[in-house]
Design a protein around this motif. Structure first.
Motif, mmCIF file in Angstrom:
data_model
loop_
_atom_site.group_PDB
_atom_site.id
_atom_site.type_symbol
_atom_site.label_atom_id
_atom_site.label_comp_id
_atom_site.label_asym_id
_atom_site.label_seq_id
_atom_site.Cartn_x
_atom_site.Cartn_y
_atom_site.Cartn_z
ATOM 1 N N HIS A 1 0.816 -1.212 0.000
ATOM 2 C CA HIS A 1 0.000 0.000 0.000
ATOM 3 C C HIS A 1 0.855 1.270 0.000
ATOM 4 C CE1 HIS A 1 -3.838 -2.111 0.724
ATOM 5 N NE2 HIS A 1 -3.133 -2.921 1.491
ATOM 6 N N PHE A 2 2.027 1.197 0.626
ATOM 7 C CA PHE A 2 2.890 2.378 0.729
ATOM 8 C C PHE A 2 4.304 2.013 0.251
ATOM 9 C CE2 PHE A 2 -0.242 2.866 4.239
ATOM 10 C CZ PHE A 2 -0.934 3.949 3.699
ATOM 11 N N LEU B 1 -4.555 2.144 7.378
ATOM 12 C CA LEU B 1 -4.164 2.594 6.047
ATOM 13 C C LEU B 1 -4.763 3.958 5.729
ATOM 14 C CD1 LEU B 1 -4.612 -0.786 4.107
ATOM 15 C CD2 LEU B 1 -2.523 0.139 5.111
ATOM 16 N N SER B 2 -6.015 4.142 6.082
ATOM 17 C CA SER B 2 -6.668 5.429 5.832
ATOM 18 C C SER B 2 -6.040 6.544 6.655
ATOM 19 C CB SER B 2 -8.165 5.333 6.145
ATOM 20 O OG SER B 2 -8.794 4.383 5.316
ATOM 21 N N GLU C 1 -2.748 7.527 5.102
ATOM 22 C CA GLU C 1 -2.959 8.225 3.834
ATOM 23 C C GLU C 1 -3.551 9.617 4.037
ATOM 24 O OE1 GLU C 1 -5.378 7.602 -0.405
ATOM 25 O OE2 GLU C 1 -5.944 6.456 1.385
ATOM 26 N N GLN C 2 -4.617 9.717 4.828
ATOM 27 C CA GLN C 2 -5.365 10.964 4.930
ATOM 28 C C GLN C 2 -4.811 11.918 5.974
ATOM 29 O OE1 GLN C 2 -9.486 9.848 5.519
ATOM 30 N NE2 GLN C 2 -9.452 8.421 3.791
ATOM 31 N N ILE D 1 0.751 10.152 3.454
ATOM 32 C CA ILE D 1 1.579 9.220 2.687
ATOM 33 C C ILE D 1 0.795 8.769 1.454
ATOM 34 C CG2 ILE D 1 2.887 7.078 2.739
ATOM 35 C CD1 ILE D 1 3.034 7.292 5.737
ATOM 36 N N HIS D 2 1.467 8.820 0.314
ATOM 37 C CA HIS D 2 0.808 8.393 -0.928
ATOM 38 C C HIS D 2 0.497 6.897 -0.861
ATOM 39 C CE1 HIS D 2 -0.134 7.750 -5.128
ATOM 40 N NE2 HIS D 2 0.829 6.841 -5.198
ATOM 41 N N ARG D 3 -0.752 6.573 -1.130
ATOM 42 C CA ARG D 3 -1.179 5.175 -1.123
ATOM 43 C C ARG D 3 -1.281 4.666 -2.541
ATOM 44 N NH1 ARG D 3 -6.489 2.907 2.136
ATOM 45 N NH2 ARG D 3 -6.318 0.693 1.521
ATOM 46 N N SER E 1 -2.272 2.715 -5.866
ATOM 47 C CA SER E 1 -3.517 2.227 -6.443
ATOM 48 C C SER E 1 -3.409 0.728 -6.692
ATOM 49 C CB SER E 1 -3.800 2.963 -7.758
ATOM 50 O OG SER E 1 -2.770 2.693 -8.692
#
Length: 322
Positions: free
Chosen positions: A56-57, A294-295, A298-299, A303-305, A307
């Motif tokens: 994811h990261f 994870l959210s 990211e939010q 941190i760029h998650r 795709s």
């Protein structure tokens, strides 16, 4: 900060598990501390396998340090057992006194975070201050407690705190502060709470008193001038106000302690408190529950998650484990 006497304990610290970013770009570092009794490298591998967080990261560097190990000669204790610090309010095994103290762990974390910030600065196009804001600290249970206490007493703005079943030692004393200053000035309450934690870490206290300074009546003129040259507490940049925090709880009684209320009420932290009791103690191994983590990264941390397409392409890439 008080100087910590060096002991021949570094030889009892296992090498950390370091996982380099899957992507060529290094944008953030996540430092996670294991629970008491665990081993850093084993706990790190278990966490990575259970969560698949790297997919994811892909631009994140993950560091799983290890606490001091109890020496093999300790009686009535497991050989190599680890503990970040000995909390006097918890019933501790006899070997616990042979592990690190809280000030030693704070110094260790301070050096580790500084090292990761310098690495981010050298690898990226931003200064050291911004690099500190790209370091996330946290841990599981006992390790989360050590990371949280360091954060509450630190003066460096970090990217965030990630607590997975994390504890809050000395919470009763902090709750008393919450009651005493419930109707008072919020920033003064945060300063009092910060000083309490800084005492535990053996960090220098913030100046508190009339107009934000401690009383200097009994000090010599030179000492008084030196004290007044320090930044007053009411101007001190409390990092808790700008550090997002995540608290996730499984099937353990710590959820009843209302840590989120304590952290937001005393320190003014932006806390996300998630109850995952339905998934059990190791809730982070359940994708549905770990989605909250994870959210958050990211939010709130930024941190760029990756795709789905990025995830499938990077999953074939071998990451370097040190």
């Amino acid at each position: 900060m008080a100087k910590i006497k060096t002991r021949s304990t570094e030889s009892r610290r296992q090498k950390p598990l370091v996982v380099t970013p899957r992507d060529k770009t290094h944008t953030h570092t996540v430092i996670l501390l294991h629970d008491a009794g665990a081993k850093g490298r084993d706990a790190g591998r278990k966490f990575l396998k259970a969560t698949n967080i790297q997919s994811h990261f892909p631009t994140v560097r993950f560091v799983f340090p290890c606490a001091f190990k109890a020496p093999p000669a300790v009686k009535n204790g497991p050989s190599g057992a680890t503990q970040w610090f000995n909390n006097p309010s918890w019933p501790s095994p006899r070997w616990a006194g042979d592990t690190a103290t809280l000030p030693e762990t704070a110094v260790f974390l301070q050096r580790l975070i500084h090292s990761e910030a310098r690495l981010l600065r050298d690898n990226g196009d931003y200064g050291l201050h911004a690099a500190y804001g790209r370091v996330v600290v946290g841990g599981l249970s006992h390790g989360g407690a050590a990371a949280l206490l360091y954060l509450l007493g630190s003066h460096r703005p970090l990217g965030g705190f990630l607590g997975i079943g994390a504890l809050l030692p000395w919470k009763y004393q902090l709750e008393l502060l919450l009651e005493m200053y419930e109707d008072g000035f919020g920033r003064r309450k945060a300063i009092v709470g910060t000083n309490y934690v800084r005492d535990l870490l053996q960090f220098e206290r913030l100046a508190v008193g009339n107009e934000g300074y401690r009383s200097c009546e009994s000090l010599k003129d030179a000492e008084k001038d030196n004290r007044e040259s320090r930044m007053p507490a009411w101007q001190y940049p409390l990092i808790h106000l700008n550090t997002p925090a995540f608290l996730g709880h499984g099937s353990q009684p710590e959820k009843e302690n209302s840590m989120g209320r304590c952290l937001s009420g005393i320190f003014g932290m932006d806390v996300i408190d998630i109850d995952c009791t339905e998934h059990g103690k190791e809730w982070y191994s359940v994708p549905e529950a770990f989605e909250h983590v994870l959210s958050f990264l990211e939010q709130r941390v930024g941190i760029h998650r990756a795709s789905m397409d990025e995830t499938s392409s990077t999953s074939k890439t071998e990451r370097k484990v040190i």
